[in-house]
Design an enzyme around this catalytic site. Sequence first.
Site, PDB file in Angstrom:
ATOM      1  N   SER A  15       0.843  -1.199   0.000  1.00 41.22           N
ATOM      2  CA  SER A  15       0.000   0.000   0.000  1.00 41.22           C
ATOM      3  C   SER A  15       0.876   1.246   0.000  1.00 41.22           C
ATOM      4  O   SER A  15       2.095   1.169   0.184  1.00 41.22           O
ATOM      5  CB  SER A  15      -0.920   0.023   1.234  1.00 41.22           C
ATOM      6  OG  SER A  15      -0.154   0.108   2.422  1.00 41.22           O
ATOM      7  N   ASP A  36       5.781  -7.515   2.747  1.00 38.14           N
ATOM      8  CA  ASP A  36       4.803  -6.786   3.552  1.00 38.14           C
ATOM      9  C   ASP A  36       4.328  -7.684   4.685  1.00 38.14           C
ATOM     10  O   ASP A  36       4.331  -8.912   4.559  1.00 38.14           O
ATOM     11  CB  ASP A  36       3.605  -6.368   2.682  1.00 38.14           C
ATOM     12  CG  ASP A  36       2.852  -5.173   3.253  1.00 38.14           C
ATOM     13  OD1 ASP A  36       2.960  -4.075   2.689  1.00 38.14           O
ATOM     14  OD2 ASP A  36       2.157  -5.334   4.280  1.00 38.14           O
ATOM     15  N   ASP A  57       7.465  -9.824   9.247  1.00 39.73           N
ATOM     16  CA  ASP A  57       7.481  -8.709  10.182  1.00 39.73           C
ATOM     17  C   ASP A  57       8.895  -8.150  10.124  1.00 39.73           C
ATOM     18  O   ASP A  57       9.853  -8.833  10.517  1.00 39.73           O
ATOM     19  CB  ASP A  57       7.137  -9.229  11.580  1.00 39.73           C
ATOM     20  CG  ASP A  57       7.306  -8.170  12.673  1.00 39.73           C
ATOM     21  OD1 ASP A  57       7.731  -7.036  12.368  1.00 39.73           O
ATOM     22  OD2 ASP A  57       7.020  -8.487  13.838  1.00 39.73           O
ATOM     23  N   TYR A 160       7.775   8.500  16.789  1.00 41.22           N
ATOM     24  CA  TYR A 160       7.889   8.497  15.327  1.00 41.22           C
ATOM     25  C   TYR A 160       9.101   9.298  14.867  1.00 41.22           C
ATOM     26  O   TYR A 160       9.885   8.845  14.026  1.00 41.22           O
ATOM     27  CB  TYR A 160       6.603   9.074  14.733  1.00 41.22           C
ATOM     28  CG  TYR A 160       6.525   9.007  13.225  1.00 41.22           C
ATOM     29  CD1 TYR A 160       6.348   7.796  12.573  1.00 41.22           C
ATOM     30  CD2 TYR A 160       6.639  10.165  12.444  1.00 41.22           C
ATOM     31  CE1 TYR A 160       6.273   7.726  11.188  1.00 41.22           C
ATOM     32  CE2 TYR A 160       6.564  10.107  11.066  1.00 41.22           C
ATOM     33  CZ  TYR A 160       6.379   8.892  10.443  1.00 41.22           C
ATOM     34  OH  TYR A 160       6.315   8.828   9.066  1.00 41.22           O
ATOM     35  N   PHE A 193       1.971  13.127   2.525  1.00 43.65           N
ATOM     36  CA  PHE A 193       1.626  12.435   1.288  1.00 43.65           C
ATOM     37  C   PHE A 193       0.247  11.813   1.365  1.00 43.65           C
ATOM     38  O   PHE A 193      -0.266  11.501   2.443  1.00 43.65           O
ATOM     39  CB  PHE A 193       2.670  11.351   0.979  1.00 43.65           C
ATOM     40  CG  PHE A 193       3.836  11.874   0.179  1.00 43.65           C
ATOM     41  CD1 PHE A 193       4.014  11.483  -1.140  1.00 43.65           C
ATOM     42  CD2 PHE A 193       4.737  12.775   0.731  1.00 43.65           C
ATOM     43  CE1 PHE A 193       5.074  11.970  -1.890  1.00 43.65           C
ATOM     44  CE2 PHE A 193       5.790  13.273  -0.005  1.00 43.65           C
ATOM     45  CZ  PHE A 193       5.956  12.869  -1.324  1.00 43.65           C
TER      46      PHE A 193
END
Length: 254
Positions: A15, A36, A57, A160, A193
């Site tokens: 994705s 993924d 993972d 993050y 984005f």
Amino acid sequence: MLIEGQSVLVTGGGSGLGAATARHFAGEGAKVAILDFDLGRAQAVAGEIGGVAVQADVGDAAAVGAALDEASRQLGSAPRIVVNCAGIGLAARIVGREGKLSFDVFEKTLRVNLFGTFNVMSHAARRMMELEALENGERGVIVNTASVAFEDGQLGQAAYAASKGGIAAMCLPAAREFARYGIRVMAIAPGLFRTPMMEGLPEEVSAKIAADIPFPPRLGEPDEFALLAAHIATNPYLNGTTYRLDGAVRLPPR
């Protein structure tokens, strides 16, 4: 490095930025493997582009190694181009309401974003070292995904921002380490984005966010990320640095 005919691995390719990157490289004639956590999404994109899909993972080093072995087997060789797009964007204050701490969010975010990028880069580079050098001496290129949050982290983004700051910070030492093998390492720090995470916001919120971007005053398109990743792969003098891709935006405190 010419993209046509090369083996390429894209993580998080089911994705968002990863899917756009996988489609772009396949359109340039590459053989693409998508890694993924969600195998179903990876298979959907792989089926669309004639690629292959593997599940792992990225925070699990052994699983990453096994996935790269399988991807290399199906592609016919170890990937010469790796684009790391796998990641998560959890948000939490360091000390939240009623003194609640957020170490669990911090640990999970770093495990996926930073440790995951390191795991894939490590396993990919080890396999690239064994490839025959191309005419210009190159053996491979690794493109990691940071974020403008590594410089402009907002309130609630400590985890993050730290994970993406680590990705930016390890770019140069990794490039220096792998230079003797003809392997380049770069990082892209995208701004805001049009990804599934952003598309889930209310329209009025997205419009306000876009209004703060100087030019063009809109969210970035995943294809624009893919274009830069492809340019990095083809330009042999790009090495050891992090590019902001952000329309000149600087994130406010909140």
